[in-house]
Enzyme design. Sequence first.
Site, PDB file in Angstrom:
ATOM      1  N   SER A   1      55.156  48.112  22.940  1.00  0.00           N
ATOM      2  CA  SER A   1      54.912  47.550  21.619  1.00  0.00           C
ATOM      3  C   SER A   1      53.795  46.504  21.610  1.00  0.00           C
ATOM      4  O   SER A   1      52.663  46.798  21.973  1.00  0.00           O
ATOM      5  CB  SER A   1      56.239  46.973  21.113  1.00  0.00           C
TER       6      SER A   1
ATOM      7  N   ASP B   1      50.709  46.477  15.293  1.00  0.00           N
ATOM      8  CA  ASP B   1      50.912  46.186  16.718  1.00  0.00           C
ATOM      9  C   ASP B   1      50.625  47.427  17.563  1.00  0.00           C
ATOM     10  O   ASP B   1      50.255  48.483  17.030  1.00  0.00           O
ATOM     11  CB  ASP B   1      52.304  45.596  16.974  1.00  0.00           C
TER      12      ASP B   1
ATOM     13  N   ASP C   1      52.180  49.763  19.089  1.00  0.00           N
ATOM     14  CA  ASP C   1      52.801  51.080  18.882  1.00  0.00           C
ATOM     15  C   ASP C   1      52.990  51.381  17.401  1.00  0.00           C
ATOM     16  O   ASP C   1      53.706  52.312  17.025  1.00  0.00           O
ATOM     17  CB  ASP C   1      54.134  51.186  19.641  1.00  0.00           C
TER      18      ASP C   1
ATOM     19  N   ASP D   1      54.533  49.953  14.766  1.00  0.00           N
ATOM     20  CA  ASP D   1      55.738  49.834  13.944  1.00  0.00           C
ATOM     21  C   ASP D   1      55.822  48.483  13.235  1.00  0.00           C
ATOM     22  O   ASP D   1      56.833  48.165  12.608  1.00  0.00           O
ATOM     23  CB  ASP D   1      57.017  50.128  14.750  1.00  0.00           C
TER      24      ASP D   1
ATOM     25  N   GLY E   1      65.909  37.145  22.743  1.00  0.00           N
ATOM     26  CA  GLY E   1      66.430  38.368  23.338  1.00  0.00           C
ATOM     27  C   GLY E   1      65.404  39.021  24.243  1.00  0.00           C
ATOM     28  O   GLY E   1      65.711  39.961  24.964  1.00  0.00           O
ATOM     29  N   THR E   2      64.176  38.556  24.205  1.00  0.00           N
ATOM     30  CA  THR E   2      63.114  39.228  24.958  1.00  0.00           C
ATOM     31  C   THR E   2      62.434  38.350  26.001  1.00  0.00           C
ATOM     32  O   THR E   2      61.681  38.834  26.823  1.00  0.00           O
ATOM     33  CB  THR E   2      62.016  39.745  23.998  1.00  0.00           C
TER      34      THR E   2
ATOM     35  N   ARG F   1      64.466  29.634  21.261  1.00  0.00           N
ATOM     36  CA  ARG F   1      63.515  29.447  20.158  1.00  0.00           C
ATOM     37  C   ARG F   1      64.078  28.461  19.134  1.00  0.00           C
ATOM     38  O   ARG F   1      65.258  28.527  18.794  1.00  0.00           O
ATOM     39  CB  ARG F   1      63.255  30.769  19.448  1.00  0.00           C
TER      40      ARG F   1
END
Length: 555
Positions: free
Chosen positions: A70, A282, A284, A286, A507-508, A513
């Site tokens: 992504s 972005d 990919d 989406d 989560g990434t 945050r």
Amino acid sequence: MSSSVNLRTIYAFAREMYPKKVTTNIEYGTAGFRTKADKLDYVMYRMGLLATLRSRVKGGQTIGVMITASHNPEPDNGVKLIDPRGEMLENSWEQLATDLANVSDKDLQSEVEKVIQTHNIDMGSASSVFVGMDNRYHSPGLLKAVSDGVLALKGNVKSFGIVTTPMLHYMVLCSNSCGAYGTPTEEGYYQKLITAFRALRGSECERGNYKNQLLFDGSNGVGARKMLQFLKRMNDELNVTVYNQGEGKINENCGADYVKIGQTLPIGTPDSEPYTRCVSIDGDADRVVYFFTDEKKKFHLLDGDRIATLYAGYLMDLVTKCEIDLKLGIVQTAYANGGSTDYIEKELKVPVACVPTGVKHLHHKALEYDIGVYFEANGHGTIVFSEHTKESVRAVADNSELNEEQIEAAKKLLSTIEVINETVGDAISDMFLVEIILQSNGWDVKDWYNTYTDLPNLQKKICVANRNIITTTDAERKVVTPEGLQNGIDEIVAKYPRGRSFVRPSGTEDIVRVYAEAATNEDVEHLVAEVSQLVYGLAGGIGPELNSTANGLPN
Ligand code: 16G
Ligand code: ZN
């Protein structure tokens, strides 16, 4: 269980071709598996196995496997599975994916056998797996690994080569709906969207303040190529200049994430008149955001919240004209700007729901409405229409006894359903609908931007020893643990007019945050600093705080 597949092949393939050399565990998260590309061979092979098992569990329906990272930088890659209706993989299978990715090569066969037994899978039954990839140089090798995983279980695999993520979602649904959703080919995808675009746009390209001119930042990703394919088939109905077509590295200094987070122009943006519409997608394709610069060269962003509100206004109007009683709703996350939420509730008077971050949560909630519009502020979103909606709109469109305006509105709504990719956020399809609405309203970006004012907002990343010490509730808007943190945030927020702040573990990334918004730029800077300080102290901060990013603040 049929023994038509020799399960020992699984280990043989793994050992010879895709040995697991990585010892650290990997987790199937909101974005599937994502990490450095050179650590992914074995994961891809195993996802080929899993997709085949899933297809057989689903009675031979097609399952998709998309290889992409992504908006991540070039060295990264990743993989996501797509379920039969074109939606994200079901929750319980995310755990199976994680387990399968983390077992040793030796235990792989027995892990597969476990899935076969638990789900009572007939290994002799039909299966179908569609695979697609973005344009990273390591994607073809990873695609081969997925295919080999499918072949190890004697499944059927079809490769679509380089496609956008939403294109693969579309292909999967087309295949499983026996063509009712569209033709499962690249050409079928282009023609479906172009036909609907033409029907809505008519022959008039310019109208009122709307000008047929658009700058398109393709993020050096697959979406740039596909946009060029669209343009080849579209004459001059949409005048688009595509840049960052692939000459640079994917997502480097460009793309929707870069533009949204940095509040700045992507590299290579051609010089243009103030208020020229610019789009950024972005890697990919989406996600999509719009932006422009004014006469003082100040940058302005139109993010996912703006697209959602634009869609909702347009849909409300059509639904009213159709005279059908349909429940429309908008789904956002805690990151949605308070200015947008106010506008939706007070001006548009549309119900708005808030769910945790991650596309599957938004999609799921949106399905509760007759027409559900969902968007993350980062530009990922789409519209879903219930079967009841489609049927009742079709009935109005086909009833020649009704008045012309009503029939016309119903026809437009049907074309809107066609132009949108209901399976998942689709940057190009989303952009088509934005262009249709702006043209229909006779609006330029200024008109769109002036519908409401974003509250100044800031985000910070904080490194802590263990980010999972922070747990949340109420769609991530309230902290549950560590104790005392929420009370502290409440006390700080109360000092600032229109203040709002929340904290969540990413989560990434291995960080926490912090988001804050307030009535003024100065206030929001203080607010985010105070909350960050509190988090740092109560959640065990380590190292320096990372850079902050701004939204709605002057450059
Ligand atoms: C993933 C999600 C995206 C979300 C982001 C949040 C999907 C397909 N993607 O990229 O929707 O905005 O994670 O990242 O669900 P964070 O947890 O690091 O803030
Ligand atoms: Zn993406």
